[in-house]
Design an enzyme around this catalytic site. Structure first.
Site, mmCIF file in Angstrom:
data_model
loop_
_atom_site.group_PDB
_atom_site.id
_atom_site.type_symbol
_atom_site.label_atom_id
_atom_site.label_comp_id
_atom_site.label_asym_id
_atom_site.label_seq_id
_atom_site.Cartn_x
_atom_site.Cartn_y
_atom_site.Cartn_z
ATOM 1 C CB CYS A 315 -0.955 -0.009 1.175
ATOM 2 S SG CYS A 315 -0.162 -0.198 2.791
ATOM 3 C CG HIS A 848 -4.054 0.672 4.709
ATOM 4 N ND1 HIS A 848 -3.540 -0.219 3.794
ATOM 5 C CD2 HIS A 848 -5.110 1.291 4.100
ATOM 6 C CE1 HIS A 848 -4.243 -0.162 2.680
ATOM 7 N NE2 HIS A 848 -5.203 0.743 2.837
#
Length: 899
Positions: A315, A848
């Site tokens: 990510c 994230h």
């Protein structure tokens, strides 16, 4: 006799195992220890008599232990504790303690119960050390090893572009022959193994007919699969530990279960082959080539509104790529194919054009309108090839990848084929615009690319030496600005205050100070909280119940941000009266047996600092003062001390005489001597004769004579008289660490960035006039701003466990003006509009990444969360997760100076 005992033990073990099914491991370990005790010497032998002396071993091993890793060699893992003992024994590592022969190599602490497999999660130089095969053979010939422990042998591999490593842990793959993930086979493979060899191994495992064609797929998630290039190595294909591999075979009609464009398949399909392929011979692959990246007619999707598949903790990479993709001046350059005309494949600082090629392919796919989501695997493979840090599936910092990517693209597209040598020119008092223009021209003589045109600016830095006032001015290029957040500029320190008056209890305090504070500032704050004189305080470091060191008043506290507790002692004198008094460290020594020798491990309790007259120290004065200060944690040391703790009645009698322990003096400044001497007094005047100048209570607080007064107690005396009285707690000690949650503006960050700052001890600067490193003052100013301005908000702190600052920073979406911070008159009217934001959710150890980007064609904002792309309102852009900001000039006409 040994044979008889062994036979009996085997019979007993056999019977026990038959009845004690769950105790097999225990019986096995008992048998193993018996084997070690009785048969170890028969197989390993003691150290050979003809082994070199420790000095000779040091001479032999010194160079061999520093040997570089070469691909293909065998290396061995050895327990770090055993290696430390070896190095101390042969003199490679210095120690104050006596060292003995380390004995046979013992890897039991890093091996699993079976004595063969390596424990998981071990760290090099903490749990184990790597030694070459030559070193291993020497060590086992000199010291031997335990025969029930298998040698831990590992292979050195080429893990990336010109990067070699010892592969300590092999990867375990889950392999299947159906897309329903059935018929699992486990394979342990090396990162350097070619996928073609794994393909052939699986064909054998699943008994595939030689005439039947097959290919490999990598499972990326639920019903998502990626066709694998068999010419790649495991690492370059982005395959990590516990990944799932599917072996697909054609059916009886010669058809594949999954269909895919034949042009894409041609470079990944392979017949059974035994040929070996190297890491550098892989074929260039188009990124979107899986069922996940289904190809649609051009124009099916809006250009640029295309997700990127997560290949396993990627990510961070996807967020960077999306923001760069929406930096349209550079994206348009790649879409027009101009990067292919400017590839610099001969640049020794570049990556042979591979980074630029793979990035260009990915940009074309993102903006083609043929994909809802694209696969960045080929790009990731190229990044990992030239920077092994980004290989595999570990989480990384998006800013680190962004910096590497911009540098890699720049060098791959550098229009300067042969960089001329440009000597550095020192500042000679020129006007800023003259010196800046010359610096920029010199930089452009060696660096000229689309990246420099759009992402690079100039930063003016001024450095002043505080001693000679030497001024250094430089104009340095930058590709991004890292702005500190003006919060958490204070640290909280835990303090244990020990009053000089033994009738007062010790107190735990919490003190808040600026990070730039000194030890004397800590003394001042403690003095305010305890209503005492700051000049009477000494800050110490305790270790094993003795004084490890005394801190100087002028030491910066930033050196000790991670320290858990400071011990602050009050002494009953002022700093100016050091010539009249002696401050004596006192420690408590428990002697278990009369024959026991002194050891620092035998010390206990809280040591003392007592004040005595410097001259004419009588025995009675020393003993009375010591016993008086012991009364805080000891009974029976003074007439007024508490009664015997074993008697609870108020009228219980004291012992027949006061407790008077033996006193010893230990001089730890004498090398190799840890033998205390009983305190001696002259017979004539009953004064001490072997005590002088213990501590200098001046500004430096230096330990003049490393002498400690030891109070010796037997085990019975300690149990009878000693008790650890709990300390008091200050009113704010239990309050949690304060984290500022106030709303900040980006201007606050720029204010702090451009503030004159004194550099820390870890960033000292070499002054050419003083010819020594100095803690100088430094100031930054903006001179020339780039077309695309990247701003990193420094949210992460790498001290105290790695905190993250999650305060909201307010930044404008349009018309960001930085005139206040630009000292170049021609740049005063520059305005920026926001085009991208990299968001980070979570902590430093895990989290994230997502990206908010403004599409230049639709003028709308979108949230890019890996392969999921959704519209987002502009008012939702601002948030606490914002980490890296991408701003673009709101007019594309650059100043003449930038052209």
């Amino acid at each position: 006799m040994l044979v008889v005992v062994t036979v009996i033990l085997v019979i007993v073990v056999g019977i026990a195992i038959s009845y004690l099914g769950n105790w097999e491991v225990l019986i096995f370990n008992l048998l193993r220890r018996f084997y070690q005790v009785f048969f170890l010497k028969l197989t390993m032998g003691e150290q050979r008599e003809d082994s070199p002396s420790p000095e000779e071993q040091k001479e032999i091993l010194s160079c061999k232990l520093a040997k570089s890793v070469v691909a293909g060699e065998n290396w061995y893992l050895v327990n770090s504790r055993w290696m430390k003992a070896l190095k101390q024994f042969i003199g490679v590592m210095r120690t104050d303690q006596s060292c003995s022969n380390p004995g046979p190599i013992d890897n039991s602490s890093i091996l699993a119960v079976n004595g063969v497999d390596l424990k998981k999660g071990l760290a090099e130089n903490i749990d184990y050390e790597l030694i070459s095969e030559e070193c291993w053979k020497l060590l086992i010939s000199w010291y031997g090893y335990y025969p029930d422990q298998a040698p831990i042998e590992r292979k050195a591999i080429l893990a990336g572009f010109n990067y070699t490593m010892v592969e300590v842990y092999l990867l375990e793959l889950r392999c299947y022959n159906t897309f329903e993930l059935k018929n699992e086979v486990r394979l342990s493979v090396s990162k350097a193994d070619c996928l073609s060899s794994i393909h052939n191994t699986l064909r054998e495992k699943y008994s595939i007919n030689k005439s039947q064609r097959s290919r490999l797929w990598l499972c990326l998630g639920s019903n998502n699969f990626d066709l694998v290039n068999l010419g790649l190595s495991v690492q370059l294909a982005g395959i990590g530990d516990n990944h799932s591999i599917i072996l697909e075979t054609q059916n009886s009609s010669g058809e594949w279960i999954r269909t895919i464009d034949e042009e894409t398949v041609s470079d990944v399909l392979a017949q059974p082959s035994t040929s070996k392929q190297t890491m550098g011979t892989q074929t260039s692959l188009m990124s979107p080539r899986t069922t996940r990246a289904t190809i649609y007619p051009e124009g099916t999707f809006k250009p640029g509104i295309c997700g990127l598949y997560n290949l396993g903790n990627t990510c961070y990479m996807n967020s960077v790529l999306q923001c760069l993709s929406n930096s349209f001046p550079v994206t348009n350059y790649f879409l027009e194919g101009r990067h292919l005309q400017e590839l610099n494949v001969t640049n020794p600082l570049g990556m042979g054009g591979e980074i630029a090629r793979s990035y260009g392919e990915l940009i074309h796919n993102l903006w083609s309108g043929r994909y809802s989501s694209a696969n960045p695997l080929h790009f990731k493979v190229q990044v990992g090839k030239f920077n092994p840090q980004f290989c595999g599936c570990a989480q990384h910092d998006a800013q680190e990848l962004l910096t590497f990517l911009l540098d890699g693209l720049h060098e791959d597209l550098n229009r300067i084929a042969n960089k001329p040598y440009i000597p550095n020119k020192d500042y000679q008092g020129e006007e800023d615009h003259v010196f800046a223009l010359e610096s920029w021209k010199n930089y452009k003589l060696r660096n000229d690319s689309i990246i420099v045109d759009n992402f690079h600016g100039l930063l003016k830095s001024r450095v002043i030496c505080p001693h000679c006032e030497y001024l250094s001015v430089a104009f340095d290029p930058f590709s991004s600005l890292s702005l500190p957040l003006p919060i958490n500029q204070e640290n909280q320190f835990k303090v244990k205050f020990i009053p000089y008056d033994p009738k007062k209890r010790e107190i735990f305090l919490r003190v808040t100070l600026s990070r730039k504070s000194l030890i004397k500032d800590l003394c001042h704050e403690v003095a305010l909280k305890t209503s005492c004189n700051a000049n009477q305080l000494i800050i110490t470091d305790l270790n094993n119940s003795h004084f490890h060191r005394f801190y100087s008043y002028n030491e910066p506290l930033e050196l000790y941000e991670d320290k858990e507790l400071f011990h602050v002692y009050q002494i009953d004198i002022n700093a100016g009266s050091c010539t009249e008094y002696t401050v004596l460290p006192v420690c408590f020594w428990e002697k278990c047996k009369p024959s026991d020798r002194f050891s620092f491990n035998h010390l206990f309790g809280m040591p003392l600092l007592i004040v005595l007259p410097s001259n004419y120290l009588e025995k009675e004065t020393i003993v009375t003062t010591v016993l008086n200060h012991m009364s805080r944690h000891f009974f029976g040391t003074t007439d007024s001390s508490d009664s015997d703790p074993n008697n609870s009645s108020s009228d219980s009698e004291h012992p027949s005489s006061l407790f008077v322990p033996a006193l010893y003096l230990l001089d730890i400044s004498l090398s190799g001597s840890c033998t205390p001497n009983k305190l001696e007094f002259d017979d004539d005047d009953n004064c001490i004769s072997n005590l002088s100048g213990i501590v200098d209570i001046g500004d430096s607080l230096k330990l003049v004579s490393r002498k400690i007064l030891l109070v010796q107690l037997s085990v019975d005396q300690k149990q009878l008289y000693y008790t650890e009285r709990p300390p008091d707690y200050g009113p704010d000690f239990h309050s949690s660490h304060f984290k500022d949650k106030v709303k900040l503006s980006i201007n606050d960050c720029f204010d702090l960035f451009t503030t004159c700052e004194k550099l820390g001890l870890e960033n000292t600067w070499y002054c050419p006039t003083c010819q020594v490193h100095r803690r100088v003052t430094k100031k930054f100013d903006l001179w020339k701003l780039p077309n695309i301005l990247i701003i990193q908000l420094k949210r992460f702190s790498f001290t105290k466990g790695g905190d993250k600052i999650d305060s909201l920073v307010d930044f404008p979406l349009t018309n960001l003006r930085l005139a206040k911070y630009i000292i170049n008159p021609s740049e005063q009217d520059v305005k920026y509009d926001l085009v991208g934001v990299i968001n980070h959710y979570g902590t430093l150890s895990g989290g994230h990444y997502t990206a908010y980007c403004k599409n230049q064609k639709s003028e709308g904002w979108y949230c890019y969360d890996d392969d999921n792309v959704t519209p987002i309102r502009s008012e939702d852009i601002l948030g606490q997760a914002a980490y890296v900001l991408f701003y673009m000039r709101n007019n594309t006409i650059l100043s003449e100076e930038m052209q």
